[in-house]
Design a protein around this motif. Structure first.
Motif, PDB file in Angstrom:
ATOM      1  N   ALA A   1       9.751  13.778 -12.070  1.00 47.35           N
ATOM      2  CA  ALA A   1       9.000  14.893 -12.496  1.00 47.35           C
ATOM      3  C   ALA A   1       7.741  15.216 -11.819  1.00 47.35           C
ATOM      4  O   ALA A   1       7.073  16.208 -12.019  1.00 47.35           O
ATOM      5  CB  ALA A   1       8.328  14.497 -13.935  1.00 47.35           C
ATOM      6  N   MET A   2       7.351  14.353 -10.697  1.00 46.84           N
ATOM      7  CA  MET A   2       6.371  14.757  -9.611  1.00 46.84           C
ATOM      8  C   MET A   2       6.509  15.788  -8.709  1.00 46.84           C
ATOM      9  O   MET A   2       5.922  16.099  -7.967  1.00 46.84           O
ATOM     10  CB  MET A   2       6.020  13.150  -9.119  1.00 46.84           C
ATOM     11  N   MET A   3       7.938  16.142  -8.522  1.00 49.82           N
ATOM     12  CA  MET A   3       8.313  17.075  -7.584  1.00 49.82           C
ATOM     13  C   MET A   3       7.716  18.419  -7.577  1.00 49.82           C
ATOM     14  O   MET A   3       7.420  18.739  -8.769  1.00 49.82           O
ATOM     15  CB  MET A   3       9.928  17.369  -7.685  1.00 49.82           C
ATOM     16  N   GLY A   4       7.158  18.670  -6.681  1.00 51.28           N
ATOM     17  CA  GLY A   4       6.580  20.008  -6.461  1.00 51.28           C
ATOM     18  C   GLY A   4       4.669  19.595  -6.749  1.00 51.28           C
ATOM     19  O   GLY A   4       3.945  20.585  -6.429  1.00 51.28           O
ATOM     20  N   LYS A   5       4.386  18.450  -7.245  1.00 52.00           N
ATOM     21  CA  LYS A   5       3.014  18.304  -7.752  1.00 52.00           C
ATOM     22  C   LYS A   5       2.376  18.243  -6.142  1.00 52.00           C
ATOM     23  O   LYS A   5       2.471  17.608  -5.388  1.00 52.00           O
ATOM     24  CB  LYS A   5       3.013  16.818  -8.168  1.00 52.00           C
ATOM     25  N   ASP A   6       0.967  18.593  -6.624  1.00 53.41           N
ATOM     26  CA  ASP A   6      -0.022  18.701  -5.334  1.00 53.41           C
ATOM     27  C   ASP A   6      -0.550  17.347  -5.298  1.00 53.41           C
ATOM     28  O   ASP A   6      -0.573  16.539  -6.240  1.00 53.41           O
ATOM     29  CB  ASP A   6      -1.017  19.808  -5.545  1.00 53.41           C
ATOM     30  N   MET A   7      -0.581  16.846  -3.852  1.00 56.09           N
ATOM     31  CA  MET A   7      -0.979  15.412  -3.590  1.00 56.09           C
ATOM     32  C   MET A   7      -1.797  15.621  -2.242  1.00 56.09           C
ATOM     33  O   MET A   7      -1.496  16.587  -1.311  1.00 56.09           O
ATOM     34  CB  MET A   7       0.298  14.822  -3.201  1.00 56.09           C
ATOM     35  N   ALA A   8      -3.022  14.917  -2.099  1.00 58.21           N
ATOM     36  CA  ALA A   8      -3.710  14.966  -0.836  1.00 58.21           C
ATOM     37  C   ALA A   8      -3.768  13.514  -0.111  1.00 58.21           C
ATOM     38  O   ALA A   8      -4.060  12.600  -1.032  1.00 58.21           O
ATOM     39  CB  ALA A   8      -4.998  15.453  -1.253  1.00 58.21           C
TER      40      ALA A   8
ATOM     41  N   PHE B   1       8.288  11.326   1.473  1.00 60.34           N
ATOM     42  CA  PHE B   1       9.338  11.239   2.638  1.00 60.34           C
ATOM     43  C   PHE B   1       8.714  11.324   3.875  1.00 60.34           C
ATOM     44  O   PHE B   1       9.007  10.716   4.681  1.00 60.34           O
ATOM     45  CB  PHE B   1      10.225  12.859   2.250  1.00 60.34           C
ATOM     46  N   SER B   2       7.481  12.292   4.088  1.00 62.37           N
ATOM     47  CA  SER B   2       7.040  12.269   5.538  1.00 62.37           C
ATOM     48  C   SER B   2       6.072  11.273   5.905  1.00 62.37           C
ATOM     49  O   SER B   2       5.618  10.930   6.866  1.00 62.37           O
ATOM     50  CB  SER B   2       6.352  13.743   5.686  1.00 62.37           C
ATOM     51  N   PHE B   3       5.201  10.805   4.774  1.00 58.84           N
ATOM     52  CA  PHE B   3       3.868   9.978   5.085  1.00 58.84           C
ATOM     53  C   PHE B   3       4.226   8.603   4.526  1.00 58.84           C
ATOM     54  O   PHE B   3       4.373   7.451   5.341  1.00 58.84           O
ATOM     55  CB  PHE B   3       2.695  10.432   4.420  1.00 58.84           C
ATOM     56  N   SER B   4       4.429   8.545   3.288  1.00 63.57           N
ATOM     57  CA  SER B   4       4.277   6.870   2.644  1.00 63.57           C
ATOM     58  C   SER B   4       5.780   6.351   3.147  1.00 63.57           C
ATOM     59  O   SER B   4       5.698   5.069   3.505  1.00 63.57           O
ATOM     60  CB  SER B   4       4.472   6.852   1.163  1.00 63.57           C
TER      61      SER B   4
ATOM     62  N   VAL C   1       0.814  -1.224   0.173  1.00 65.67           N
ATOM     63  CA  VAL C   1      -0.050   0.112   0.091  1.00 65.67           C
ATOM     64  C   VAL C   1       1.042   1.241  -0.015  1.00 65.67           C
ATOM     65  O   VAL C   1       0.626   2.347  -0.743  1.00 65.67           O
ATOM     66  CB  VAL C   1      -1.071  -0.094   1.233  1.00 65.67           C
ATOM     67  N   HIS C   2       1.963   1.077   0.851  1.00 63.09           N
ATOM     68  CA  HIS C   2       2.813   2.389   0.820  1.00 63.09           C
ATOM     69  C   HIS C   2       4.009   2.445   0.122  1.00 63.09           C
ATOM     70  O   HIS C   2       4.816   3.417   0.057  1.00 63.09           O
ATOM     71  CB  HIS C   2       3.119   2.677   2.402  1.00 63.09           C
ATOM     72  N   SER C   3       3.909   1.472  -1.064  1.00 66.66           N
ATOM     73  CA  SER C   3       4.816   1.612  -2.097  1.00 66.66           C
ATOM     74  C   SER C   3       4.131   1.707  -3.472  1.00 66.66           C
ATOM     75  O   SER C   3       3.911   2.901  -3.920  1.00 66.66           O
ATOM     76  CB  SER C   3       5.870   0.464  -2.092  1.00 66.66           C
ATOM     77  N   LYS C   4       3.774   0.645  -3.954  1.00 64.95           N
ATOM     78  CA  LYS C   4       2.828   0.797  -5.044  1.00 64.95           C
ATOM     79  C   LYS C   4       1.572   1.723  -5.141  1.00 64.95           C
ATOM     80  O   LYS C   4       1.510   2.491  -5.854  1.00 64.95           O
ATOM     81  CB  LYS C   4       2.304  -0.640  -5.503  1.00 64.95           C
ATOM     82  N   GLY C   5       0.950   1.611  -3.826  1.00 66.08           N
ATOM     83  CA  GLY C   5      -0.370   2.265  -3.692  1.00 66.08           C
ATOM     84  C   GLY C   5       0.220   3.935  -3.362  1.00 66.08           C
ATOM     85  O   GLY C   5      -0.782   4.688  -4.174  1.00 66.08           O
ATOM     86  N   ALA C   6       1.371   4.146  -2.858  1.00 66.33           N
ATOM     87  CA  ALA C   6       1.706   5.666  -2.895  1.00 66.33           C
ATOM     88  C   ALA C   6       2.030   6.081  -4.269  1.00 66.33           C
ATOM     89  O   ALA C   6       1.488   7.239  -4.391  1.00 66.33           O
ATOM     90  CB  ALA C   6       3.300   5.831  -1.970  1.00 66.33           C
ATOM     91  N   ILE C   7       2.588   5.510  -5.110  1.00 63.95           N
ATOM     92  CA  ILE C   7       2.819   6.029  -6.486  1.00 63.95           C
ATOM     93  C   ILE C   7       1.546   6.083  -7.424  1.00 63.95           C
ATOM     94  O   ILE C   7       1.405   7.176  -7.879  1.00 63.95           O
ATOM     95  CB  ILE C   7       3.789   4.914  -7.411  1.00 63.95           C
ATOM     96  N   GLU C   8       0.584   5.002  -7.184  1.00 60.99           N
ATOM     97  CA  GLU C   8      -0.804   5.268  -7.767  1.00 60.99           C
ATOM     98  C   GLU C   8      -1.494   6.388  -7.286  1.00 60.99           C
ATOM     99  O   GLU C   8      -2.282   7.193  -7.999  1.00 60.99           O
ATOM    100  CB  GLU C   8      -1.379   3.825  -7.562  1.00 60.99           C
ATOM    101  N   GLY C   9      -1.473   6.920  -5.851  1.00 60.53           N
ATOM    102  CA  GLY C   9      -1.842   7.999  -5.367  1.00 60.53           C
ATOM    103  C   GLY C   9      -1.217   9.161  -5.984  1.00 60.53           C
ATOM    104  O   GLY C   9      -2.232  10.096  -6.433  1.00 60.53           O
ATOM    105  N   LEU C  10       0.060   9.219  -6.008  1.00 65.88           N
ATOM    106  CA  LEU C  10       0.786  10.568  -6.507  1.00 65.88           C
ATOM    107  C   LEU C  10       0.232  10.797  -8.180  1.00 65.88           C
ATOM    108  O   LEU C  10      -0.065  11.734  -8.401  1.00 65.88           O
ATOM    109  CB  LEU C  10       2.124  10.054  -6.742  1.00 65.88           C
ATOM    110  N   ARG C  11       0.120   9.662  -8.974  1.00 63.93           N
ATOM    111  CA  ARG C  11      -0.450   9.774 -10.306  1.00 63.93           C
ATOM    112  C   ARG C  11      -1.962  10.278 -10.210  1.00 63.93           C
ATOM    113  O   ARG C  11      -2.287  11.124 -11.007  1.00 63.93           O
ATOM    114  CB  ARG C  11      -0.536   8.407 -11.014  1.00 63.93           C
ATOM    115  N   ALA C  12      -2.645  10.012  -9.276  1.00 64.84           N
ATOM    116  CA  ALA C  12      -4.040  10.364  -9.211  1.00 64.84           C
ATOM    117  C   ALA C  12      -4.208  11.849  -8.448  1.00 64.84           C
ATOM    118  O   ALA C  12      -5.281  12.381  -8.496  1.00 64.84           O
ATOM    119  CB  ALA C  12      -4.867   9.481  -8.506  1.00 64.84           C
ATOM    120  N   GLY C  13      -3.080  11.951  -7.784  1.00 59.65           N
ATOM    121  CA  GLY C  13      -3.269  13.351  -6.869  1.00 59.65           C
ATOM    122  C   GLY C  13      -3.760  13.264  -5.510  1.00 59.65           C
ATOM    123  O   GLY C  13      -4.040  14.190  -4.886  1.00 59.65           O
ATOM    124  N   GLU C  14      -4.293  11.951  -5.281  1.00 59.31           N
ATOM    125  CA  GLU C  14      -4.770  11.652  -4.073  1.00 59.31           C
ATOM    126  C   GLU C  14      -4.533  10.343  -3.655  1.00 59.31           C
ATOM    127  O   GLU C  14      -4.536   9.370  -4.371  1.00 59.31           O
ATOM    128  CB  GLU C  14      -6.458  11.755  -4.046  1.00 59.31           C
TER     129      GLU C  14
END
Length: 175
Positions: free
Chosen positions: A111-118, A137-140, A62-75
């Motif tokens: 390229a995701m650096m700076g992208k908004d994420m919730a 860095f701080s959550f996943s 969840v906190h590896s694959k799921g984190a990246i999927e979340g980044l892609r979705a922004g949430e």
């Protein structure tokens, strides 16, 4: 030497996910030797009020694959689905996470650096806003290692013969 978001996160996830497969192999062998059922192994915990081994291992995905999927979705929202109920399914879950993160392109992650994420918990009406790098860095990353260490500690507590080298996995030593 510069350090990219990708290089700061992804290689260590791959190494620990692979190490987790090794812990499960040793745990399976240990359970057979001790006459412990698979269910007993997967439901093991350090204390009654914590989530079981299967959940801890699931959370590594969840906190590896799921984190990246979340980044892609922004949430990103907590995955509340039940963990696998067999060792084979738990291992398959780790294999899936490993395959996914190994296939990531460094330029996409960087390229995701700076992208908004919730981070959201819709049922509780909670939302925390991050940048992609702060989320990783701080959550996943913190959650990934929390659950990896907890899974490892549950196995150690059971008596599974895993040690520090098993936790660290294949170190990227200079050849």
């Amino acid at each position: 030497m510069s350090c990219s978001l990708y290089s700061a996160i992804i290689p260590s996830w791959v190494r620990i996910l692979n190490a987790g497969l090794g812990w499960l192999e040793k745990a399976e062998e240990f359970a057979k030797e001790k006459g412990m059922s698979e269910e007993e192994l997967l439901n093991a915990r350090l204390i009654d009020d914590m989530l079981p081994l299967a959940y801890q291992v699931k959370s590594m995905k969840v906190h590896s694959k799921g984190a990246i999927e979340g980044l892609r979705a922004g949430e990103f929202s907590p995955d509340m689905t039940p963990p696998p109920s067999t060792l084979a399914d738990l291992k398959a879950m780790l294999f899936d996470a490993i395959s996914f993160v190994q296939a990531l392109d460094a330029s996409e992650i960087d390229a995701m650096m700076g992208k908004d994420m919730a981070f959201t918990v819709p049922q509780a009406g909670k939302r925390l806003d991050f940048t992609a790098e702060d989320f990783l860095f701080s959550f996943s990353q913190a959650n990934f290692y929390f659950h990896a260490v907890t899974a490892y500690d549950v196995l150690r507590n059971l008596g599974v013969p895993v040690g520090k080298i098993d936790f660290l996995g294949a170190l990227p030593i200079k050849m």
